[in-house]
Design an enzyme around this catalytic site. Structure first.
Site, PDB file in Angstrom:
ATOM      1  N   HIS A  68       1.136  -0.964   0.280  1.00  0.00           N
ATOM      2  CA  HIS A  68      -0.370   0.310  -0.479  1.00  0.00           C
ATOM      3  C   HIS A  68       0.887   1.258   0.210  1.00  0.00           C
ATOM      4  O   HIS A  68       1.110   1.687   0.711  1.00  0.00           O
ATOM      5  CB  HIS A  68      -1.051   0.139   1.538  1.00  0.00           C
ATOM      6  CG  HIS A  68      -1.535  -0.756   1.565  1.00  0.00           C
ATOM      7  ND1 HIS A  68      -3.171  -1.150   0.861  1.00  0.00           N
ATOM      8  CD2 HIS A  68      -1.758  -2.627   1.568  1.00  0.00           C
ATOM      9  CE1 HIS A  68      -3.589  -2.296   0.790  1.00  0.00           C
ATOM     10  NE2 HIS A  68      -2.772  -3.160   1.550  1.00  0.00           N
ATOM     11  N   HIS A 238      -2.659 -12.460   1.720  1.00  0.00           N
ATOM     12  CA  HIS A 238      -2.384 -12.577   2.759  1.00  0.00           C
ATOM     13  C   HIS A 238      -2.981 -13.771   3.572  1.00  0.00           C
ATOM     14  O   HIS A 238      -3.764 -13.979   4.803  1.00  0.00           O
ATOM     15  CB  HIS A 238      -2.389 -11.748   3.362  1.00  0.00           C
ATOM     16  CG  HIS A 238      -3.928 -10.759   3.132  1.00  0.00           C
ATOM     17  ND1 HIS A 238      -5.397 -11.147   3.260  1.00  0.00           N
ATOM     18  CD2 HIS A 238      -4.447  -9.165   3.254  1.00  0.00           C
ATOM     19  CE1 HIS A 238      -6.008 -10.283   3.201  1.00  0.00           C
ATOM     20  NE2 HIS A 238      -5.154  -9.191   2.914  1.00  0.00           N
ATOM     21  N   ASP A 323       2.312  -7.018   2.333  1.00  0.00           N
ATOM     22  CA  ASP A 323       1.279  -6.082   2.731  1.00  0.00           C
ATOM     23  C   ASP A 323       1.627  -5.020   3.627  1.00  0.00           C
ATOM     24  O   ASP A 323       1.465  -4.658   4.417  1.00  0.00           O
ATOM     25  CB  ASP A 323       0.039  -7.205   3.518  1.00  0.00           C
ATOM     26  CG  ASP A 323      -0.763  -6.591   3.795  1.00  0.00           C
ATOM     27  OD1 ASP A 323      -1.490  -5.189   2.888  1.00  0.00           O
ATOM     28  OD2 ASP A 323      -2.227  -7.256   4.244  1.00  0.00           O
ATOM     29  N   HIS A 327       0.639   3.442   8.730  1.00  0.00           N
ATOM     30  CA  HIS A 327      -0.375   4.107   9.245  1.00  0.00           C
ATOM     31  C   HIS A 327       0.782   5.914   9.437  1.00  0.00           C
ATOM     32  O   HIS A 327       1.841   5.810   9.951  1.00  0.00           O
ATOM     33  CB  HIS A 327      -1.198   4.046   9.601  1.00  0.00           C
ATOM     34  CG  HIS A 327      -1.980   3.135   9.133  1.00  0.00           C
ATOM     35  ND1 HIS A 327      -2.947   3.773   8.536  1.00  0.00           N
ATOM     36  CD2 HIS A 327      -2.601   1.669   8.925  1.00  0.00           C
ATOM     37  CE1 HIS A 327      -3.974   2.316   8.489  1.00  0.00           C
ATOM     38  NE2 HIS A 327      -2.973   1.089   8.365  1.00  0.00           N
TER      39      HIS A 327
HETATM   40 ZN   LIG Z   1      -3.109  -5.068   1.735  1.00  0.00          ZN
HETATM   41 ZN   LIG Z   2      -6.530  -7.677   2.782  1.00  0.00          ZN
END
Ligand SMILES: [Zn+2]
Ligand SMILES: [Zn+2]
Length: 447
Positions: A68, A238, A323, A327
């Site tokens: 991300h 995941h 993953d 944040h």
């Molecule tokens: Zn993810």
């Molecule tokens: Zn996810």
């Protein structure tokens, strides 16, 4: 201008595609792998930059199917610039960017935006993953052909599952002819909708709402059925439960076209990490409810971890993906119930995975395969040139020092995300050099 040649001398060269695992030299010229051989001597060539790799592992750059990068919309959490800087520090030379941005990556112009930003700002290759449904709302599918033509390498509504089974079936029908995978975040939203960590002794002890394994397994089973019915490519994101590993094993044994990935944290940590607060903002270390151990899917029990490791070693689980889900402070510096799901992974992935190699539960060539050629296979023919040191392919190469002892200190992270359950922990092994397209994008060799 003529590009300098780079000669990497006497490293342990591991290339799972060609089966090489030996002390050898790697010569890079014109941004390509020119040759891999036991003794390449170019001492008389003034254009050669020689790098000693004695004691180091030399392998293809890692390809991450799941990260991300948060841009556009959440630049306060991460940008394509900061995320890919963290990626090359962790040895990832290609990163697939998940589309749960704001706006979501659900149109060809948004795909173009990520590609353009990747070209101008990134330290490594960036490949956009398109959303499966418009605005990721799960109601109507995007124009797969247009998105694919613009450069989407896969489709996913990650952050959320493709919940509606008919939408998932339709998506697979459209993605099938393009030969691109639908990557699904498998979570049955009706089971334990307010769960925040794995269901078990720890969740009971802490009084936190649990997420049982069945939340994932129900949807993995559905996706296997839809994969079989359509013949299209399903990729399970995941994987976290032993039951999912068993379902995928059975499906593969029947020749069903399913692939999957597991994250470094699910291979190395259990839900007990929630008990220990070693966090960046810890007022009193030793407290439980560590929000740095909150991610989706949650960290589970020891038997799940064992099944996941065995799954990678036996090839049931194809890939290791990060993953990486960074944040900002506010999203994590709150109660466990309120904190956002997700942790920063790029910079700790190799260090934590190498603990499995030292424990002899995962072999080093298998670990590298799951991070290189396996994800390239999931992405398809367009990635044939990546994830290998085969002569003539692009020079995405990394050097790993497996013996460096270091302590995880998020103040040193280049990612904007400072959230990891590994804060303060001692790891062994890290990436010391990353080349992307023959260019040095990260260099810590002298340290
Ligand atoms: Zn993810
Ligand atoms: Zn996810």
């Amino acid at each position: 201008m003529k590009e300098a040649k780079i000669l990497i001398k006497r490293g342990r060269v591991i290339d799972p595609l060609t089966g090489i695992d030996q002390i050898a030299d790697v010569l890079i010229s014109d941004n390509k792998i020119q040759s891999v051989d036991t003794n390449i001597d170019l001492i008389a060539d003034p254009d050669v930059m020689e790098i000693s790799a004695e004691g180091l592992v030399v392998c293809p750059g890692f390809v991450d199917l799941h990260a991300h990068l948060r841009e556009p919309g959440f630049e306060y959490k991460e940008t394509i610039a900061t995320g890919t800087k963290a990626a090359v520090k962790g040895g990832f030379t290609s990163v697939c960017a998940m589309p749960n941005t704001d706006p979501a990556i659900d149109t060809p112009s948004m795909i173009e935006f990520v590609k353009m930003k990747g070209k101008s700002d990134a330290s490594c290759r960036v490949y956009p993953i398109g959303a499966v449904t418009k605005s990721r709302k799960g109601k109507s599918i995007v124009d797969f052909l247009e998105m694919y033509s613009a450069g989407a390498v896969a489709f996913s509504d990650d952050g959320d599952p493709v919940y509606d089974s008919e939408i998932m079936r339709l998506a697979l029908e459209y993605a099938g002819p393009l030969n691109v995978p639908i990557m699904n975040h498998c979570q049955d939203l009706t089971i334990s909708p307010n769960g925040v960590m794995a269901e078990g002794e720890v969740s009971e002890l802490l009084g936190l709402k649990g997420i049982p394994n069945s939340v994932e397994e129900v949807m993995v089973a559905r996706d296997i059925a839809l994969c079989k019915a359509t013949g299209s490519k399903v990729h399970v994101s995941h994987v976290s439960s032993a039951g999912s590993v068993e379902l995928i094993r059975l499906a593969k044994s029947q020749g069903i076209n399913i692939t999957s990935e597991v994250c470094p944290h699910h291979l190395t940590l259990t839900d007990e990490a929630v008990l220990t607060d070693g966090g960046y903002f810890a007022a009193s270390p030793g407290n439980a409810y560590d929000t740095n151990a909150k991610m989706y899917p949650p960290l589970r029990g020891e038997s799940d971890v064992d099944a996941l490791i065995h799954g990678v070693q036996t090839g049931v689980i194809d890939c290791i993906a990060t993953d990486h889900a960074p944040h900002d402070v506010v999203s994590k510096h709150t109660t466990f119930d309120c904190a956002s799901f997700g942790i920063s992974v790029f910079e700790t992935a190799v260090g934590s995975l190498l603990s499995l190699v030292r424990d002899q539960t995962l072999s080093l060539p298998k670990m590298i395969e799951a991070l290189t050629i396996a994800p390239c296979r999931v992405l398809g023919d367009a990635f044939e040139e990546y994830g290998t040191l085969k002569e003539g392919t692009v020079a995405d190469v990394i050097l790993i020092d497996p013996e460096i002892d270091w302590v995880v200190d998020t103040k040193e992270f280049v990612s904007k995300g400072k959230n990891t359950p590994l804060e303060g922990q001692r790891l062994k092994g890290r990436v010391v050099l990353s080349l992307v397209d023959g260019q040095i994008m990260f260099d810590e060799l002298e340290k």
